[in-house]
Design a protein around this motif. Structure first.
Motif, PDB file in Angstrom:
ATOM      1  N   GLU A   3      11.318  10.159  -1.889  1.00 45.53           N
ATOM      2  CA  GLU A   3      10.538  10.750  -2.978  1.00 45.53           C
ATOM      3  C   GLU A   3      10.858  12.237  -3.112  1.00 45.53           C
ATOM      4  N   ALA A  36       2.598  15.495 -10.364  1.00 45.89           N
ATOM      5  CA  ALA A  36       3.146  14.160 -10.646  1.00 45.89           C
ATOM      6  C   ALA A  36       4.508  14.273 -11.330  1.00 45.89           C
ATOM      7  N   HIS A  67       8.222  13.005 -10.053  1.00 47.75           N
ATOM      8  CA  HIS A  67       9.019  12.076 -10.859  1.00 47.75           C
ATOM      9  C   HIS A  67      10.384  12.670 -11.197  1.00 47.75           C
ATOM     10  N   ILE A  93      -0.214   7.874  -9.153  1.00 49.58           N
ATOM     11  CA  ILE A  93       0.631   8.276 -10.277  1.00 49.58           C
ATOM     12  C   ILE A  93       1.641   9.350  -9.864  1.00 49.58           C
ATOM     13  N   LYS A  94       1.341  10.062  -8.777  1.00 50.19           N
ATOM     14  CA  LYS A  94       2.257  11.104  -8.291  1.00 50.19           C
ATOM     15  C   LYS A  94       3.468  10.552  -7.568  1.00 50.19           C
ATOM     16  N   HIS A  95       3.477   9.233  -7.305  1.00 54.74           N
ATOM     17  CA  HIS A  95       4.494   8.700  -6.393  1.00 54.74           C
ATOM     18  C   HIS A  95       5.363   7.624  -7.021  1.00 54.74           C
ATOM     19  N   PRO A  96       6.457   8.043  -7.641  1.00 52.57           N
ATOM     20  CA  PRO A  96       7.320   7.068  -8.328  1.00 52.57           C
ATOM     21  C   PRO A  96       7.809   5.948  -7.406  1.00 52.57           C
ATOM     22  N   LEU A 100       6.287   4.705  -4.849  1.00 51.94           N
ATOM     23  CA  LEU A 100       5.181   3.806  -4.505  1.00 51.94           C
ATOM     24  C   LEU A 100       4.742   2.986  -5.716  1.00 51.94           C
TER      25      LEU A 100
END
Ligand SMILES: [Zn+2]
Ligand SMILES: [Zn+2]
Lengths: 537, 537
Positions: free
Chosen positions: A22, A452, A456, B413-416, B418
């Motif tokens: 990430e 966020a 991304h 939402i912060k973790h693409p 996941l």
């Protein structure tokens, strides 16, 4: 190794790998992975100071402020922020480019008022006599008058006089000097005028605590500022102040959105016939003067220039927009080095969506091709809490119309396909943290979608939008609020945002190369300074 | 076709295709694309009523409520919501499963108090005499006493008496009847007790308006409720109430988190020795009774049962957790049909992160393999505004530990990476909209990450968390708030959420099949009813 121990190891290694993947998708990763030892040390020091201040400054009782926490609402936090070591450090950081700011919302309102007070031609009026009851409800209108009208206004009863005639122009100095003692005298005049140009904590967090209500106040502040700014001598000094205060804040380049709506403004002699073309001449001259001056001071690395994103209002009709698009093209022909983009401004949720202007915008692009010009779109889009409504959908149109950057993109996080497009097409998002918070899209920084978007892998440039309305100047407070609201974000993240702001500016390739080299030199000096900071004990 | 016309067409078609691709990635797409004509009609009617009420109800002045808008804070919106047609319609919708609710925060506090008042053994105490000054600062403790202690307490001075001895138990009925007139008499007693069990608008939106502060109040409400609930006859009636009110709200199945902390509770005879095993026997009996009763009424489609997610507190030590994990296994052996998951509860930001318990949690899983049991983890994770801190990282551990669902996942939402994992592994997120808002993760629904998660294709089940603390019951209000804050979300989206809640429950495959069939039958009836609604004019 027992079975359980191997399972623990397996978990920890999958965990490290997932978290690592990430982080590797973020823009700051490339810099973190090659950070020098000085950069690592500066990063560590800044994190320690942040942690220390989280436990002290942001964990204390501050009289008159009900809720104190890192990243809290800017208008109540500002006086606390100023006392922190982190703020003092960030103040000195080279910030790169300021890519999203509205000209008439940039310079401290106190300075603007001071500039206006120097002008005998500047006058003020109100829709009815100003008194104790009407003070907070009435806002001043300003205008510079030609000599004949000035003479007439000299002896007019002032705005607080029982004899005041609604909408009658009164010399600004006279109105100030004769401001009655029970309204605070001249200082009361100043706070009345400043209050009409700034959003207060009470407005943002109490009386106007929704996007629609706060935009009502927000919009009205520009009417006040524009009256003062619409006068050549004030404008010229204002532009100089913008550049100077930005430089002092570590900003080395600006792409400012200038709202072209009135077709003329008031020139030095008081006549209302100064054209957009002449406006640009003034802007150009001031930028060149400041550049030369900085060079003469041996501070050439600190300023590379300023350019303009031609902006007009999104609530105009199609035929009106066509006039401004043509105006923009004409100006671009004469000032190719100054006009670097086109945008539509004013509240997205209230004005027309981009799709409404599709035809004129496409024609605009075709016209440029014919003329061999290039005025990229740099659109506001998605500055909204809407989901799937026409404002939210502006993001689709902005990207399909080839926007070079996206102003705000607050709702971008909702759109996986568009996040992908922004990454593929290298479209950065101009994020304005304090603006979004004060305009009530988010209650405080911990709720902002910025962390966020960074995770991304989206490219971001931090911007100030309308700092003077928010009682802010420069970018330090925006950097500060962002640094305080994420454990992932550190000093090197902020450096990435600064670098990306220059890299995604509309500077010419050669200018950009030089600007980035200058920034890197200043960054190295800054890092060295940070490493000398003593750690909190 | 002129060049510009073809460019317009090109834009419009790229736009439609991009928006379409995004919609196709959502979970509701599969149902929208095969919707029956009745479903399409119901969808249209609900959208029209929503639009109409946005322009009327949510665009009016409501006395005493400063800011009114769709999706506004629940505690001030509730009385407005109740008056809407949309609420009346949603009330009748079959909601599917309630997958995330904490047993001791589910039944209306007024009902709980009434149940307790029926019990002569129930007593109340306070840390010092209650009077006008201490009323809002002191909260009651409740406990049912054995007969010997009841006898002693009969003549004790009441909690408001000048002779009151701190912490002395007073019969609840006596305390209520003797509650002095200047404190409101018996009704004043009731509001004092209810105020200690609920979060008020003033607390959430003014005095305790940060996650840390509101959690302080939130946590204290359970101490009050647990004292009442810790008595067998009250518990039994409470469980029955939970099932009945859920059924009335359209919920047909519940997986309730039961917090096992006290090792015993008070049985009907007043002795404090009722075990966890006996607790489950009571729960099981009540569920079977209600099922039988619903069947007898010919309403078998409306209720398929209730199961338990064994929960204990995340601030316990490792050795304490080991005791509860073993307890959970022992209960699973005897009640395999009732214990369907394990979780850790209490504020994530304050308690230990999951990684702290890694070893006992992995051992728990190994133990189950040896014993041929299956107690899936169904973890709370990411109920935080943190970015990259240990609470936010609970999401990594929950997923790596194989969690079947994620409670809250507010920071997902912060973790693409996941988000991708949740989609691949079909892990749904138990989203609790009203809980998140009242516990100050978001100021109102338009800022909630739910619309973003839905657009990213994540599976979601709407849940109520602790509705009694929020002055809420059932799921209608949560459905309502979600429907009001997105133009993408419509009735068929809500149906998707309801279906997914059943599909991702821990019902056995055969039970699940039946539950879904029952839901589909009720959905069809509901759709038919909605199509008969008259449209607003
Ligand atoms: Zn802007
Ligand atoms: Zn929960």
């Amino acid at each position: 190794m027992s079975d359980i121990q191997s399972k623990i190891q397996e978990h920890l290694s999958s965990r490290a790998s997932l978290i690592g993947k990430e982080l590797a998708g973020r823009r700051d990763y490339q810099y973190l992975s090659i950070a020098s030892s000085a950069e690592k040390e500066a990063e560590r020091i800044v994190r320690e100071i942040r942690q220390h201040e989280a436990e002290t400054v942001w964990n204390s009782v501050h009289e008159g402020i009900p809720h104190v926490f890192p990243g809290m609402g800017f208008l109540t936090a500002k006086n606390i922020i100023k006392t922190t070591r982190l703020y003092q450090i960030l103040k000195k950081m080279p910030k790169g480019a300021l890519l999203h700011a509205h000209m008439d919302g940039t310079v401290d309102s106190g300075i603007l008022l001071r500039l206006a007070l120097e002008q005998p031609a500047m006058h003020v009026c109100v829709p009815r006599r100003l008194d104790y009851m009407s003070l907070s409800g009435l806002r001043p209108s300003f205008k510079a008058l030609p000599p004949a009208l000035c003479a007439q206004a000299t002896d007019a009863p002032t705005i607080t006089s029982a004899l005041y005639i609604p909408y009658a122009w009164v010399p600004i100095q006279k109105a100030r000097e004769e401001f009655p003692r029970e309204l605070g005298g001249p200082a009361g005049f100043d706070s009345w005028v400043l209050g009409a140009q700034r959003i207060s904590a009470q407005e943002a967090y109490e009386t106007h605590n929704t996007p629609a209500k706060i935009w009502h106040k927000f919009g009205s502040t520009f009417v006040v500022a524009d009256g003062l700014l619409g006068y050549e001598p004030v404008l010229e000094s204002y532009i100089r102040e913008l550049l100077r205060t930005s430089i002092e804040d570590g900003i080395s380049y600006i792409e400012v959105r200038v709202k072209f709506f009135d077709k003329t403004m008031v020139r030095a002699n008081g006549e209302d016939d100064l054209t957009h073309r002449e406006w640009l001449v003034i802007f150009d001259r001031v930028v060149q003067e400041v550049k030369a001056d900085m060079k003469a001071q041996g501070r050439g690395d600190e300023f590379v220039g300023a350019k303009i994103i031609y902006s007009t209002l999104r609530f105009l009709s199609i035929s009106e927009i066509e006039w401004y698009l043509e105006d923009c093209i004409e100006l671009k022909k004469e000032f190719p080095h100054l006009i670097v983009g086109f945008d539509l401004v004013a509240r997205e949720d209230s004005g027309h969506p981009l799709i409404y202007f599709l035809e004129p915008l496409l024609r605009f692009r075709e016209r440029q091709k014919e003329l061999g010009l290039d005025i990229p779109f740099i659109f506001h889009a998605g500055e909204t809490l809407g989901d799937g409504d026409s404002t939210d959908h502006n993001l689709f149109d902005a990207i399909l119309l080839g926007t070079k950057r996206i102003g705000h993109g607050y709702s971008l996080i909702k759109h996986p396909m568009l996040i992908q497009k922004c990454k593929e097409l290298r479209i950065p998002i101009e994020i304005c943290p304090i603006s979004n918070e004060i305009l009530r899209l988010t209650q405080a920084m911990p709720n902002h979608p910025l962390p966020a978007l960074l995770n991304h892998g989206v490219t971001v440039a931090l911007c100030s939008d309308d700092p003077s309305v928010f009682g802010n100047t420069g970018l330090t407070y925006d950097f500060f609020q962002v640094l305080l609201s994420s454990e992932v974000t550190g000093l090197i993240t902020l450096a990435t945002l600064a670098r990306d702001s220059l890299a995604h500016s509309e500077l010419e390739p050669e200018e950009k190369k030089i600007a980035l080299e200058k920034w890197e030199r200043r960054w190295a000096l800054f890092v060295e300074e940070v490493t000398k900071e003593t750690l909190p004990t």
